[in-house]
Design a protein around this motif. Structure first.
Motif, mmCIF file in Angstrom:
data_model
loop_
_atom_site.group_PDB
_atom_site.id
_atom_site.type_symbol
_atom_site.label_atom_id
_atom_site.label_comp_id
_atom_site.label_asym_id
_atom_site.label_seq_id
_atom_site.Cartn_x
_atom_site.Cartn_y
_atom_site.Cartn_z
ATOM 1 N N GLY A 44 0.681 -1.376 0.081
ATOM 2 C CA GLY A 44 0.008 0.003 -0.012
ATOM 3 C C GLY A 44 1.079 1.383 0.125
ATOM 4 O O GLY A 44 0.251 2.480 -0.255
ATOM 5 N N ALA A 74 -1.372 -3.110 1.926
ATOM 6 C CA ALA A 74 -2.838 -2.626 1.595
ATOM 7 C C ALA A 74 -3.936 -3.968 1.395
ATOM 8 O O ALA A 74 -4.836 -3.523 1.798
ATOM 9 C CB ALA A 74 -2.772 -1.762 0.095
ATOM 10 N N GLY A 75 -3.179 -4.866 1.063
ATOM 11 C CA GLY A 75 -4.396 -6.185 1.190
ATOM 12 C C GLY A 75 -3.740 -7.387 0.789
ATOM 13 O O GLY A 75 -2.597 -7.528 0.569
ATOM 14 N N GLU A 112 -9.568 -10.940 -2.494
ATOM 15 C CA GLU A 112 -9.051 -10.459 -1.269
ATOM 16 C C GLU A 112 -9.446 -11.479 -0.202
ATOM 17 O O GLU A 112 -10.576 -11.931 -0.120
ATOM 18 C CB GLU A 112 -9.338 -9.039 -0.854
ATOM 19 C CG GLU A 112 -8.801 -8.503 0.313
ATOM 20 C CD GLU A 112 -9.084 -6.862 0.325
ATOM 21 O OE1 GLU A 112 -8.253 -6.116 1.014
ATOM 22 O OE2 GLU A 112 -9.753 -6.351 -0.532
ATOM 23 N N TYR A 130 -4.296 -11.303 -0.707
ATOM 24 C CA TYR A 130 -5.012 -11.942 -1.620
ATOM 25 C C TYR A 130 -4.629 -13.200 -1.905
ATOM 26 O O TYR A 130 -3.586 -13.820 -1.617
ATOM 27 C CB TYR A 130 -4.807 -11.119 -2.905
ATOM 28 C CG TYR A 130 -5.459 -9.895 -3.063
ATOM 29 C CD1 TYR A 130 -6.742 -9.428 -3.670
ATOM 30 C CD2 TYR A 130 -4.717 -8.855 -2.457
ATOM 31 C CE1 TYR A 130 -7.277 -7.965 -3.348
ATOM 32 C CE2 TYR A 130 -5.277 -7.421 -2.403
ATOM 33 C CZ TYR A 130 -6.187 -7.286 -3.138
ATOM 34 O OH TYR A 130 -7.029 -5.870 -3.028
#
Length: 250
Positions: A99, A120-121, A159, A123
């Motif tokens: 991120g 940020a995420g 995600e 997955y």
């Protein structure tokens, strides 16, 4: 022509043609730094952007990594297509998307907590392997490293909740290819912790890794061979359908 440039040209040509080179006919890098230089040069020769890195922990405890190009994002419905001259195998993985820029650690090493602050995420993902060497991952170590650890590309899936990166987990996972079940059972991360190799990598880098890049840290199912045309269905801890095509046979 420097040996690293010559090897980069050979690997690049093999990538474009979807062929494997005989390791004994190639000049093996002498140091990891030379292998990393070949990785960079191979991408530069083709104007391929580095969309992320596959990272792992060597048997001696050191960090090993390779840049990934050819990254695709699955649709909202969980479908994607992937096509390269050589697509030899797949690995179902968990990946991290940065991120913000990940800078070299300097005098203050990253901890698990501070590193995840850059993410940020989280997955699911599928790494595709397309070996340019005749013995694939069993090739001489520095040649395999120069060959970007066999990476052909990556499909980023859906995600995932943060709880799935806690150490010591197994992952419900079923994989079918063209309707045949090729993996069924709990998936396990090779380091028992999806963050471990990421943390080691972060504390080893000497150049900034840019925001938006993907970091993937190991297969939950090992490497599973794929045919030239593969309709892949993944279910369990994530759901993803990918059509993968190896164009060298077409």
């Amino acid at each position: 022509m420097p040996a690293t440039d010559a090897l980069a040209n050979q690997l690049s040509d093999a990538d474009k043609r979807g062929i494997r080179l005989k390791s004994v006919s190639l000049s093996e890098p002498v140091t990891p730094a030379e292998a990393f230089a070949v990785q960079r040069e191979t991408l530069a020769l083709n104007n391929w952007l580095t969309g992320g890195y596959k990272v792992a922990i060597r048997p001696d405890g050191g960090s090993v990594s390779a840049p990934m190009a050819h990254i695709t994002h699955a649709s909202e419905s969980g479908t994607a297509g992937f096509e390269r001259p050589a697509v030899d195998a797949l690995e179902v993985e968990i990946c991290f998307v940065l991120g913000k820029d990940l800078t070299p650690a300097g005098g203050t090493p990253y901890t698990r907590e501070t590193l995840l602050g850059y993410v940020a995420g989280i997955y699911s993902g599928v790494e595709f392997l397309g070996h340019r060497l005749d013995d694939g991952s069993k090739s001489p170590a520095l040649l395999f490293l120069a060959d970007r650890l066999g990476n052909a590309g990556y499909v980023r899936g859906e995600e995932l909740p943060a709880k799935l990166i806690e150490p010591g987990q197994s992952y419900p996972l079923t994989i079918t290819i063209n309707g045949d079940t090729v993996f069924e059972g709990p998936g396990k991360h090779p380091n028992d912790d999806p963050v471990a190799a990421f943390l080691l990598f972060a504390n080893t880098i000497t150049e900034t890794v840019a925001k938006g890049r993907i970091i993937t840290t190991g297969s939950l199912c090992g490497a599973i061979p794929t045919p030239a045309h593969a309709a892949i269905a993944i279910s369990g801890f994530t759901t993803l359908a990918v059509t993968a095509i190896s164009t060298r046979e077409g």
